[in-house]
Design a protein around this motif. Structure first.
Motif, PDB file in Angstrom:
ATOM      1  N   ARG A  71       0.812  -1.203   0.000  1.00 28.63           N
ATOM      2  CA  ARG A  71       0.000   0.000   0.000  1.00 28.63           C
ATOM      3  C   ARG A  71       0.857   1.270   0.000  1.00 28.63           C
ATOM      4  O   ARG A  71       0.443   2.297  -0.505  1.00 28.63           O
ATOM      5  CB  ARG A  71      -0.875  -0.038   1.251  1.00 28.63           C
ATOM      6  N   TRP A  72       2.079   1.196   0.593  1.00 31.71           N
ATOM      7  CA  TRP A  72       2.848   2.425   0.826  1.00 31.71           C
ATOM      8  C   TRP A  72       3.679   2.824  -0.375  1.00 31.71           C
ATOM      9  O   TRP A  72       3.652   3.979  -0.783  1.00 31.71           O
ATOM     10  CB  TRP A  72       3.731   2.260   2.054  1.00 31.71           C
TER      11      TRP A  72
ATOM     12  N   MET B 180       9.080  12.838  -0.392  1.00 33.26           N
ATOM     13  CA  MET B 180       7.859  12.781  -1.186  1.00 33.26           C
ATOM     14  C   MET B 180       6.657  13.209  -0.360  1.00 33.26           C
ATOM     15  O   MET B 180       6.465  12.753   0.760  1.00 33.26           O
ATOM     16  CB  MET B 180       7.657  11.356  -1.676  1.00 33.26           C
TER      17      MET B 180
ATOM     18  N   SER C  89       9.283   8.541   1.992  1.00 35.08           N
ATOM     19  CA  SER C  89       9.687   8.129   0.650  1.00 35.08           C
ATOM     20  C   SER C  89      10.369   9.318  -0.001  1.00 35.08           C
ATOM     21  O   SER C  89      10.201  10.454   0.413  1.00 35.08           O
ATOM     22  CB  SER C  89       8.472   7.736  -0.181  1.00 35.08           C
TER      23      SER C  89
ATOM     24  N   HIS D  73       0.523  13.949  -1.694  1.00 32.84           N
ATOM     25  CA  HIS D  73      -0.051  14.162  -3.025  1.00 32.84           C
ATOM     26  C   HIS D  73       0.591  15.434  -3.588  1.00 32.84           C
ATOM     27  O   HIS D  73       0.683  16.436  -2.884  1.00 32.84           O
ATOM     28  CB  HIS D  73      -1.566  14.314  -2.939  1.00 32.84           C
TER      29      HIS D  73
ATOM     30  N   ALA E 297       7.247   4.676  -4.282  1.00 35.01           N
ATOM     31  CA  ALA E 297       6.081   5.504  -4.585  1.00 35.01           C
ATOM     32  C   ALA E 297       6.371   6.474  -5.717  1.00 35.01           C
ATOM     33  O   ALA E 297       5.463   6.977  -6.371  1.00 35.01           O
ATOM     34  CB  ALA E 297       5.660   6.262  -3.332  1.00 35.01           C
TER      35      ALA E 297
ATOM     36  N   ASP F  13      13.526   0.847   2.954  1.00 42.77           N
ATOM     37  CA  ASP F  13      12.460   1.857   2.898  1.00 42.77           C
ATOM     38  C   ASP F  13      11.114   1.319   3.378  1.00 42.77           C
ATOM     39  O   ASP F  13      10.113   2.016   3.292  1.00 42.77           O
ATOM     40  CB  ASP F  13      12.286   2.378   1.461  1.00 42.77           C
ATOM     41  N   CYS F  14      11.075   0.081   3.836  1.00 40.32           N
ATOM     42  CA  CYS F  14       9.789  -0.541   4.193  1.00 40.32           C
ATOM     43  C   CYS F  14       9.099   0.289   5.263  1.00 40.32           C
ATOM     44  O   CYS F  14       9.707   0.685   6.254  1.00 40.32           O
ATOM     45  CB  CYS F  14      10.014  -1.961   4.692  1.00 40.32           C
ATOM     46  N   HIS F  15       7.821   0.530   5.050  1.00 41.93           N
ATOM     47  CA  HIS F  15       7.040   1.281   6.024  1.00 41.93           C
ATOM     48  C   HIS F  15       6.993   0.532   7.343  1.00 41.93           C
ATOM     49  O   HIS F  15       6.820   1.119   8.397  1.00 41.93           O
ATOM     50  CB  HIS F  15       5.641   1.495   5.469  1.00 41.93           C
TER      51      HIS F  15
ATOM     52  N   SER G 120      10.419   6.597   8.029  1.00 42.69           N
ATOM     53  CA  SER G 120       9.689   5.851   6.992  1.00 42.69           C
ATOM     54  C   SER G 120       9.137   6.793   5.930  1.00 42.69           C
ATOM     55  O   SER G 120       7.972   6.703   5.560  1.00 42.69           O
ATOM     56  CB  SER G 120       8.531   5.050   7.578  1.00 42.69           C
TER      57      SER G 120
ATOM     58  N   PRO H  25       3.149  10.381   3.462  1.00 38.41           N
ATOM     59  CA  PRO H  25       2.333   9.162   3.588  1.00 38.41           C
ATOM     60  C   PRO H  25       2.273   8.662   5.033  1.00 38.41           C
ATOM     61  O   PRO H  25       1.393   7.903   5.377  1.00 38.41           O
ATOM     62  CB  PRO H  25       3.059   8.148   2.702  1.00 38.41           C
ATOM     63  N   THR H  26       3.217   9.094   5.869  1.00 39.47           N
ATOM     64  CA  THR H  26       3.175   8.683   7.271  1.00 39.47           C
ATOM     65  C   THR H  26       2.391   9.729   8.061  1.00 39.47           C
ATOM     66  O   THR H  26       2.769  10.898   8.083  1.00 39.47           O
ATOM     67  CB  THR H  26       4.603   8.579   7.842  1.00 39.47           C
TER      68      THR H  26
END
Lengths: 191, 157, 1116
Positions: free
Chosen positions: B16-17, C981, C973, C984, B111, B73-75, C971, C993-994
């Motif tokens: 999902r991430w 990142m 990206s 959006h 991503a 990079d794993c969430h 965590s 995203p976190t």
């Protein structure tokens, strides 16, 4: 202003072919920044700079690409390729354009560069290396024999310094070289 | 299967991430790739139970993609490493079934790597297209002489 | 039970419908199991769309909903809320992504439609297995961590602090302000960067809700949204920020200079410094790379780099003062120390170590010659201390205590103080006059020395009123071998021999001397015998030369002076009639190594021989010889006093012991070390402090310094008298070096420690703000939200070799030019070339590194505008011709195009073309001595060579150093180039995203100041809205177990990255701790018995999804 002709269909076909060489598609990303032209050691003698050749090719202004001296003057130093911010493999593009020009007969009949290239290739095919005296003799005999006289003083100077061999030498293993060339050419024909 | 060309059926398990977001990013960027792969969203590539892959292949899929975050990079810190550890065992098992391991691919797609997602889907589609339909039932059925089929068939190139 | 599923197909305007035949998907959906209704609509996410779903739930009694539209990452929440509204559990909903992952990425309508069917079928099959779930709510703490104190971080901090919530602002540098603090002017308004930035810096530092951690780094982040636990590592500044008044007195006296990073290394700063005058916090700091290896190696911890630095500055008196604060007898130490410091000296890896000891001797002798006395000592403490023993350990203790303000009395049993220094070290190495001079100085400093005062009972001293006693009794007795005939006349112990020689009690007529032993004192004895006029001197040693404990140079000197060595020989008896005449020896061979690692010598049977010797000196070691009356002291089995190795406490309260009497014979500098250690203990003891707490905690040793560009240079040699002139008497062998040699030698120091610890700043600092032994500290904080504002780093232009950055001094990068323009910069704001001249022509190269496949693919956004700013400033300040070499001018912001137009009217030259190179090779006369920018003027179609005096490279932006580690820690990206990142690119530009982590400024992508500030404020708003709500809703995705199915195999426990699974030994099952589970589902995938499941990602849900896809595929 010169009148240019845009041949869209042929232009597109040739462009596709240039873009099919490895990284050839990067000419789409050309920013027209001129780093290639300013890096080029032969650009002073070119009618159009390498940058302009890319622009002309993309626009389908084929006479600028094929009837000018530019692609034939590329010395293959790769400086443009190294410096191009868009990663365009200029030297390879120039080779492709030369090949296409010959294949499609797009060059001007009085373009001597092509004759020079041909004479060079044939000499290499024959001896496995360049044989300057024979190549120059043949080149001028097919183009302008009178100009040959102008080269004599340079030839004498080179001879005196031991930089010019009057008689051509064949390399060892010419047969193997021919096989290699044939394999490469056969390969490229096959694709 | 119009034009007689074989269209591989592919199932993708996307974390999902990174990878699902990467696939979305490919969409936002309007990158084009073959429509053969249908994605399933999981929380982490570590959630992908090997039986899901087997299930997909048994139900008629010709190939499977597992995609997770890049190592480090794993969430969830190390879920992708779990996936990475299971993967070779899964391939080994498939090989013993006589199934080409190239049909199941594990990839790290971040991503931001919409372009990579598109490329991987294209590549997998072409790989599986070249391998032909899977025919799970045919391959896993016991042979008439009673000997379990175990040898990988030579691909018909 | 049969479900009633509603399927809703969104057209998304034409986004979906142009590629997907929705009517066909609808027809297909109607055939799927349990589907009660299928509807399509132009925009499902709109209000009417949502109403349609709600109405169906209410009126048709739907119990499952599927929406086929865009990515669930975008609108899942919208539709879940709609279900909620209509009274349906929000998790009885599933979304299929037919826009991002179907219609937008495929162009073949038929195939896209087929894929859409599969997606819808998968969702319908999946949702049938959904179950109602409850959301989990976690509280959100009211504190925010902001990482990075640049303008974005400052803005975010102020916004949050103003709202009344707490902010921890962590900045890696010594000051906040970031890159903006270095700028001169800002585009397009040309207002002064400092004028608009520094008020904000002060405001944030002074804000009661902001806790500032500068010179600190985030080391670890754990936890999750609302409840992050953060470890912050505070690097030591060595200056107390609160006490420092920023007066700058310390800077004047600091002898160490480094390149000034704030001025982009174009000027220098001292080791004690602050980044710039308006730095916040406005306090100095010390650039200490660690403890200098020379000091680390010195048993007494002498500040060698410090006095070397001061000597290099010809501040000999200060150097001497520093030495005196470390050592009681500097001239002595400068002569007899075996200088382990020099072995560790980093200069040795380049050429030869710095002559550290020689420099110490120079400074000490210089002080003596010039009558310079150390700083007088004040008695500031009440207690008085008795030191028993006037040797090096005792005097070191006395010196240290007197420095600390105590009254000290030294009791010496002999007629003169000095201990072994006086009696055992030969005159040629240490003249008595030098020792006397050093000791007299101590007396002048107020230390009372009572000679001929043996002490029998230390406790008696305590009773006399001394607060504490230090016993430094030494090792006074030579060891004996215990061989036959050892009691004959002519056999002497080494100590007795050396003392007799020193007191001139020995007269020699033609001795044949044999010295037994291979240590340094054996060498002393042998060389002394040579000087006394012995006929022959032989050293007998039972091992080989390689095993000799004596220093190599000692052995070499002895050889040079005529001493003979007999190795692998051991005496077994002294022969003679009453007087020694011969020594009977046995030859030895080396056997297996013993505990000390040296090979054990073993006698060879039958190899006995005799040699002539009428004076035999036993130099095989020393023993403690503790007088009676000390019997209450606990001793070891070797007869030494037992003392705690850390505190030097003995079994008697208030009595401490150290030096040779405790450790057995050791070196002078080790004795000094013991004395200083005792002084520390006594100081603590007398002031009632704990004797151990915080002791021996030291800053780490500095890493090896760079030797790049350091020229090799030989080490200074001490003047030495030739060996031929030595043997006639006891003249000192080595001399003191000359002043110029000393300075030259001191300049060879590589300054490993950064700060030299010369302590001059400590002397100068009135508020006593300097803490040289400050240690790194780790602080733990808890926060609810995190804002990352780590900014950028400038592209390293030296990566583009053809532009000559780093090769030509007049090629500058953007930040360097900012400093050249800045009034606080290296040139005071004058734009000057490296030769200090005003440039006549300046070239500004745009897109350096940026928009270039070979370096940075992207446009760095700010370079066009800052190039224009530079062009303006250069023109304004120098009147030079200014050329801009550009590819495109990107003037996209408010007022930017206007600024560009203004520049066009300022007679700035704009040449459209990327420079291909910058060269110093002239082709035309006007290019002599200039830098030439080569480019194609693409508007003219000609190549140009533009000669200039200065080239400015408008380098692009890269993510800040350390962004990688932060990516992992949080965590996050990364997108192109390594920038963080956002959730959006358009709709959530500061979210990540976190959950609970936000981005601000250039860490998210290159941006200018207004954009960075806007993002800072936006990120603050994001964090505030979360914290104001006070709760965060977590997805119910946690794992759990069906207890009956669990076999207790524990595989899941090993697989869980969060240690969220415990084992219930009683029931033999594993149990998920829900609070710790983050919902990755890895344990579920690993469970061999099917006991593990994950909410909303259960096996049957995923399997149904697979079946749905393939069912639709079969139907196709």
């Amino acid at each position: 202003m010169e009148v240019t002709t845009v041949n869209e269909d042929l232009g597109r076909a040739l462009l596709e072919r240039v873009m099919s060489i490895p990284n050839g598609h990067k000419i789409k990303a050309c920013q027209q920044c001129g780093a290639c032209s300013a890096s080029c050691p032969s650009s002073y003698a070119m009618e159009y700079s390498p940058r302009e050749i890319i622009a002309a090719l993309r626009a389908g202004v084929l006479n600028r690409v094929f009837e000018s001296s530019t692609v034939w003057l590329c010395a293959s130093c790769y400086l443009c390729t190294v410096r191009c911010p868009a990663g365009i493999p200029f030297t390879d593009v120039m080779y492709e354009l030369k090949a296409m020009g010959i294949e499609k007969g797009l060059y001007k009949k009085d373009q001597h560069n092509i004759k020079m290239a041909r004479t060079f290739t044939r000499t290499v095919e024959k001896y496995g290396r360049n044989a300057e005296v024979e190549m120059i003799l043949k080149y001028y005999l097919t183009t302008n024999p009178l100009k040959l006289l102008g080269q004599t003083s340079l030839a004498l100077k080179l001879l005196m310094k031991g930089r010019l061999d009057l008689f051509p030498h064949r390399i060892k293993g010419l047969a193997e070289l021919k096989k290699m060339v044939a394999a490469v050419e056969g390969g490229s024909n096959g694709s | 299967m119009q034009n007689g060309e074989f269209e591989p059926k592919l199932v993708g398990f996307l974390c999902r991430w990174c990878s699902y977001t990467g696939a979305d990013f490919a969409g936002i960027s309007r990158l084009q790739y073959p429509p053969n792969l249908v994605p399933i969203r999981v929380m982490c590539s570590g959630r992908v139970d090997p039986t899901f892959v087997v299930k997909a292949l048994a139900e008629g899929a010709d190939g499977v993609l597992i995609a997770g975050c890049h190592p480090g990079d794993c969430h969830y810190q190390e879920g992708n490493f779990r996936a990475f550890r299971r993967y070779p065992l899964l391939l080994k098992m498939l090989e013993q079934f006589g199934i080409e391991p190239e049909r199941v691919r594990l990839e790290w797609i971040s991503a931001a790597e919409g372009e990579k997602f598109a490329r991987v889907v294209s590549e997998l589609t072409e790989t599986v297209r070249a391998l032909g339909p899977l025919d799970w039932k045919g391959r896993t059925a016991p042979r008439e002489d009673g000997v379990q089929q175990g040898k990988r068939e030579v691909a018909n190139v | 039970m049969s479900e009633k599923i509603g399927v809703y197909l969104c057209h998304c305007g034409t986004n979906i419908s142009q590629t997907v035949d929705i009517a066909e998907v609808a027809r297909f959906a109607e055939t799927l199991p349990n589907v009660a209704v299928v509807r399509e609509y132009k925009y499902m996410c709109s209000n009417p769309g949502q109403e349609m779903i709600k109405k169906d739930i209410r009126e048709l009694g739907l119990d499952r909903v599927v929406v086929s539209s865009c990515s669930p990452l975008l609108h899942e929440e919208t539709f879940r809320a709609a279900c909620d509204d209509a009274g349906l559990n929000r998790f009885l909903f599933q979304m299929s992504n037919v826009r991002e992952q179907c219609s937008w990425v495929h162009s073949d309508r038929k195939k896209a439609t087929e894929k859409a069917k599969k997606l819808v079928a998968a969702a319908v099959m999946r949702v049938a297995k959904h179950e109602p779930l409850e959301v989990r709510k976690v509280p959100v703490r009211n504190e925010t961590l902001i990482i990075g104190g640049g303008i974005a971080g400052i803005e975010a901090a102020l916004k949050i602090a103003e709202s009344g919530k707490k902010v921890y602002l962590v900045e890696r540098d010594s000051t906040i302000g970031g890159h903006m603090a270095k700028f001169d002017k800002t585009f397009p308004t040309l207002d002064c960067a400092a004028c608009i930035l520094t008020p904000k810096m002060v405001q944030v530092a002074d804000h009661p809700n902001v806790e500032l951690y500068t010179y600190s780094e985030v080391e670890e982040v754990s936890g999750y949204v609302g409840n992050f636990k953060v470890k912050v590592r505070k690097r030591p500044r060595y200056v107390d920020v609160v006490k420092c008044t920023a007066c700058g007195e310390c800077v004047e006296v600091c002898p160490i200079e480094f390149k000034n990073e704030f001025d982009e290394n174009m000027s220098t700063r001292k080791a004690i410094f602050r980044a710039f005058p308006q730095a916040v916090p406005n306090a100095f700091l010390i650039d200490k790379k660690g403890k200098a290896p020379c000091r680390a190696e010195c048993p007494a911890g002498v500040h060698a780099q410090g006095y070397i630095a001061l000597i290099a500055q010809r501040r000999y008196a200060d150097a001497f003062d520093l030495i005196m604060s470390d050592l009681p007898l500097p001239s002595v130490c400068g002569r007899v120390c075996y200088h382990p410091c020099e072995e560790r000296c980093e200069r040795g890896s380049l050429d030869e170590p710095v002559a550290i000891n020689t420099l110490k001797r120079f400074a000490s002798d210089w002080a003596a010659e010039n009558g310079v006395e150390p700083a007088p000592r004040k008695r500031t403490k009440e207690g008085k201390v008795a030191v028993v023993g006037g040797g090096p350990a005792g005097l070191a203790c006395a010196n240290e205590l007197s420095k600390r303000g105590y009254a000290v009395t030294v009791f010496e049993a002999n007629e003169k103080p000095g201990g072994m220094l006086r009696y055992a070290i030969p005159e040629y190495r240490l003249p008595a006059s030098v020792l006397d001079r050093d000791i007299e100085r101590l007396e002048k400093l107020g230390i009372e020395i009572r000679t001929s005062s043996p002490v029998d009972d230390p406790e008696a001293l305590l009773r006399e009123g001394y607060g504490g006693v230090f016993l430094a009794l030494g090792a006074q007795k030579s060891s004996s071998m215990g061989i036959e005939g050892e009691d004959k006349e002519g056999v002497m112990g080494m100590l007795e021999f050396l003392r007799a020689a020193k007191e001139k009690k020995l007269t020699c007529i033609g001795w044949k001397v044999a010295v037994v032993g291979g240590g340094n004192s054996a060498m002393d004895a042998a060389r002394t015998a040579v000087r006394l006029g012995a006929e022959s001197v032989q050293v007998l040693y039972r091992r080989s030369r390689a095993e000799m404990p004596a220093h190599d140079w000692e052995v070499e000197e002895a050889e040079r002076e005529g001493v003979l060595f007999k190795f692998l020989v051991s005496p077994v008896a002294v022969l003679g009639d009453g007087k020694a005449e011969k020594v009977k020896c046995v030859r030895m061979r080396l056997g297996e190594p013993d505990e000390s690692g040296r090979r054990r010598p073993e006698p060879i049977e039958g190899s006995e021989f005799t040699l002539d010797a009428d004076l035999i000196v036993m130099a095989i070691g020393q023993q403690t010889d503790i007088a009676g009356g000390m019997e209450k002291l606990k001793r070891s089995k070797w007869g030494t006093i037992e003392a705690d190795p850390v505190t030097l406490e003995t079994n008697l309260k208030g009595v401490f012991a150290g030096g040779d009497a405790v450790t057995g014979a050791a070196t002078v500098v080790e004795a000094f070390a013991a004395g200083k250690r005792a002084a520390e203990s006594l100081d603590r003891y007398l002031s009632g402090k704990d004797l151990r707490e915080g002791r021996d905690k030291e800053i780490p040793v500095a890493p090896s310094p760079s030797t790049e560009g350091v020229k090799k240079e030989p080490r200074v040699r001490e003047p030495v008298i030739p060996s031929i002139d030595r043997v006639g008497g006891f003249r000192e062998i080595t001399g003191t070096i000359a002043e110029e040699d000393a300075v030259r030698e001191a300049l060879r120091c590589l300054r490993c420690g950064g700060c030299s610890e010369c302590m001059e700043c400590v002397k100068k600092c009135e508020p006593e703000a300097i803490i040289h032994d400050q240690l790194e500290e780790t602080v733990e904080i808890e926060v609810g939200t995190i804002i990352v504002a780590t900014g950028y780093r400038l592209f390293d232009s030296s990566r583009i070799p053809q532009y000559g950055y780093g090769r030509f001094p007049d090629v500058y990068n953007g930040l360097e030019f900012e400093r050249l323009c800045h009034a606080g910069g290296p040139t005071g704001g004058k734009i000057l070339t490296s030769k200090g001249e005003k440039p006549e022509a300046i070239a500004i190269l745009h897109c350096v590194g940026s928009r270039d496949e070979n370096y940075l693919d992207y446009c760095s956004r700010v370079c066009c505008m800052y190039s224009l700013k530079f062009a303006h400033l250069a023109k304004e300040k120098t009147g030079a011709k200014v050329y801009n070499f550009y590819i495109d001018i990107r003037a996209f912001g408010k007022g930017y195009e206007e600024f560009y137009k203004r520049l066009l009217n300022e007679d700035i030259y704009f040449i459209r073309g990327k420079a291909s190179e910058v060269t110093a090779v002239p082709e035309y006369p006007e290019e002599e001595g200039k830098l030439v920018v080569v480019c194609e003027d693409t508007l003219l179609g000609i190549n140009r060579r533009v000669p200039v005096d200065m080239v400015i490279l408008s380098a692009g932006m890269e993510p800040a150093e350390g962004a990688d580690e932060l990516t992992r820690m949080l965590s996050l990206s990364c997108t192109y180039g390594g920038f963080f990142m956002e959730k959006h690119p358009k709709l959530a530009p500061v979210d990540t995203p976190t959950d609970g982590i936000f981005l601000a400024g250039a860490c998210q992508g290159p941006k200018d100041i207004p954009d960075a500030v806007s993002q800072g404020a936006a990120a603050a708003a994001g964090a505030l809205s979360l914290m104001d709500k006070g709760v965060f809703v977590l997805e119910p995705v946690t794992a759990d177990r069906v207890e009956e199915l669990c076999s207790g195999c524990k595989v899941c426990i090993a697989n869980c990255p969060y240690s969220a699974i415990e084992f219930d030994a009683e029931k033999n099952v594993s149990v998920v701790v829900k609070e710790l589970c983050k919902g990755c589902g890895t344990c579920v995938a690993s469970c061999p018995s099917g006991a593990a499941f994950q909410e909303n990602f259960a096996d049957d849900q995923i399997v149904n999804e697979i079946e749905g896809i393939l069912l639709a595929a079969k139907g196709a």
